[in-house]
Design an enzyme around this catalytic site. Structure first.
Site, PDB file in Angstrom:
ATOM      1  N   LYS A 263       0.826  -1.202   0.000  1.00  9.41           N
ATOM      2  CA  LYS A 263       0.000   0.000   0.000  1.00  9.41           C
ATOM      3  C   LYS A 263       0.868   1.263   0.000  1.00  9.41           C
ATOM      4  O   LYS A 263       0.459   2.301  -0.455  1.00  9.41           O
ATOM      5  CB  LYS A 263      -0.862  -0.022   1.254  1.00  9.41           C
ATOM      6  CG  LYS A 263      -2.220   0.538   1.019  1.00  9.41           C
ATOM      7  CD  LYS A 263      -3.049   0.395   2.253  1.00  9.41           C
ATOM      8  CE  LYS A 263      -4.436  -0.071   1.889  1.00  9.41           C
ATOM      9  NZ  LYS A 263      -5.322  -0.213   2.989  1.00  9.41           N
TER      10      LYS A 263
HETATM   11  N1  GLU Z   1      -9.812  -4.447   5.560  1.00 12.82           N
HETATM   12  C1  GLU Z   1      -9.137  -5.536   4.964  1.00 12.82           C
HETATM   13  C2  GLU Z   1      -8.012  -5.039   4.082  1.00 12.82           C
HETATM   14  O1  GLU Z   1      -8.055  -3.919   3.598  1.00 12.82           O
HETATM   15  C3  GLU Z   1     -10.038  -6.382   4.072  1.00 12.82           C
HETATM   16  C4  GLU Z   1     -10.757  -7.368   4.840  1.00 12.82           C
HETATM   17  C5  GLU Z   1     -11.681  -8.241   4.052  1.00 12.82           C
HETATM   18  O2  GLU Z   1     -11.976  -7.955   2.879  1.00 12.82           O
HETATM   19  O3  GLU Z   1     -12.160  -9.183   4.654  1.00 12.82           O
HETATM   20  O4  GLU Z   1      -7.093  -5.788   3.879  1.00 12.82           O
END
Ligand code: GLU
Length: 333
Positions: A263
């Protein structure tokens, strides 16, 4: 147990970004496909922001991530900005639901206080008979025993425990829509997962299950890096008496060297591409090509891609961002 069993609930999909930074092309690939499936199947699409990790969440990314997705051409029926029947859509405002779920697990004797520090866990993992794959070994019998041995002293020293969910001795199987049939030995490969951290923050594994269940999500499209977590989550669904969604794990987008996109790699965030003058149609076209939906990178709006999208397609390749593709995108500077 079989996580693929589900009733005929109306399709509800979701995308759940963690606002620790700007969305990169890998996040966009997942969001685009989750949106395409929800829209092509006539379902609802929910946007939930997973801002549980206070120290890592950036307030500007909460609204920033929504702007990035809109820039891409996506829309949603429920979310922090548009509201909806399952509000709030920010995990940081849903603690009361996580506390209730934890209580429900605890009442069944399925949780325990864990006093082991990272260092304790690392020592166990590197012991001669420690779990295989030091550092990534499942929290199992050795860890449970060490925790019991250290509890009195750590408690006396005032250390706060994390809370773990004790996984049962079962094999979890499920049929992933994209990844196919999967099977995990819960004790050996999953281990007892943290549901509340020692600093009091709710852990992802619990929150994601509580929220997807409460929001009536029927299908979770997300990156394949979360496949192993799915087994733990299915056990939590069962323990909480909730109906699990179908899971669809998408092979990741990797860079030219085969590395997963982090990211923090600035130049490949949607925000920086937009700032560099790249049009969203180029990004959608590049992602569509990586998903195997168009034979060559072509400028496309998300709506145009949706018009031609066939939701019966479930085979998607891992996508590698080549220099040629980055050059086409106009992001090779
Ligand atoms: N919030 C998580 C992430 O950005 C994704 C979780 C999910 O899709 O279950 O990696």
């Amino acid at each position: 147990m079989d996580g693929s069993v589900r009733g005929e609930r109306p399709y509800r999909g979701r995308f759940a970004p963690s606002p620790s930074g700007w969305l990169h092309l890998g996040n966009a690939r997942t969001a685009l496909l989750a949106w395409l499936r929800a829209r092509a199947l006539g379902g609802a699409f929910v946007l939930r922001v997973e801002d549980l990790d206070g120290p890592r969440s950036r307030p500007e990314a909460v609204t920033g991530n929504l702007e990035e997705l809109r820039w891409l051409g996506l829309d949603w029926d429920e979310g922090p900005d548009v509201g909806g029947p399952h509000a709030p859509y920010l995990q940081s405002r849903r603690s009361v639901l996580y506390a209730a779920a934890l209580e429900r697990l605890a009442a069944q004797g399925l949780t325990f206080d864990c006093y082991l520090s990272r260092k304790d866990l690392a020592e166990l993992a590197s012991a001669p008979h420690g779990p295989a794959g030091a550092g990534e070994g499942a929290y199992g019998a050795a860890e449970r025993a060490r925790n019991v041995a250290l509890t009195a002293a750590k408690r006396a020293a005032g250390k706060a425990p994390s809370v773990r969910f004790a996984v049962p001795d079962v094999v979890v199987t499920f049929d992933d829509l994209f990844a196919g049939p999967r099977s995990y030995d819960a004790r050996r490969e999953v281990g007892d997962v943290v549901v509340r951290r020692a600093d009091g923050l709710w852990a992802y594994q619990l929150a994601v299950v509580v929220d997807d269940a409460a929001m009536g999500v029927t299908e979770v499209v997300r990156g394949a890096d979360l496949l192993p977590s799915t087994a733990a989550q299915l056990l939590l669904y069962a323990a909480l008496g909730a109906e699990p969604p179908r899971f669809a794990h998408l092979p990741l987008l990797v860079d030219g060297g085969g590395e997963r996109l982090a990211k923090r790699r600035g130049s490949l965030t949607l925000r920086e591409l937009a700032a560099a003058g790249v049009r969203p149609e180029r990004v959608v076209g590049l992602l569509a090509h990586g998903l195997g939906l168009v034979p060559t990178p072509t400028e496309l709006t998300a709506a145009e891609l949706l018009a031609a999208f066939d939701p019966s397609r479930t085979a998607f390749p891992e996508a590698r961002l080549t220099d040629a593709e980055l050059a086409w995108l106009g992001a090779d500077a």
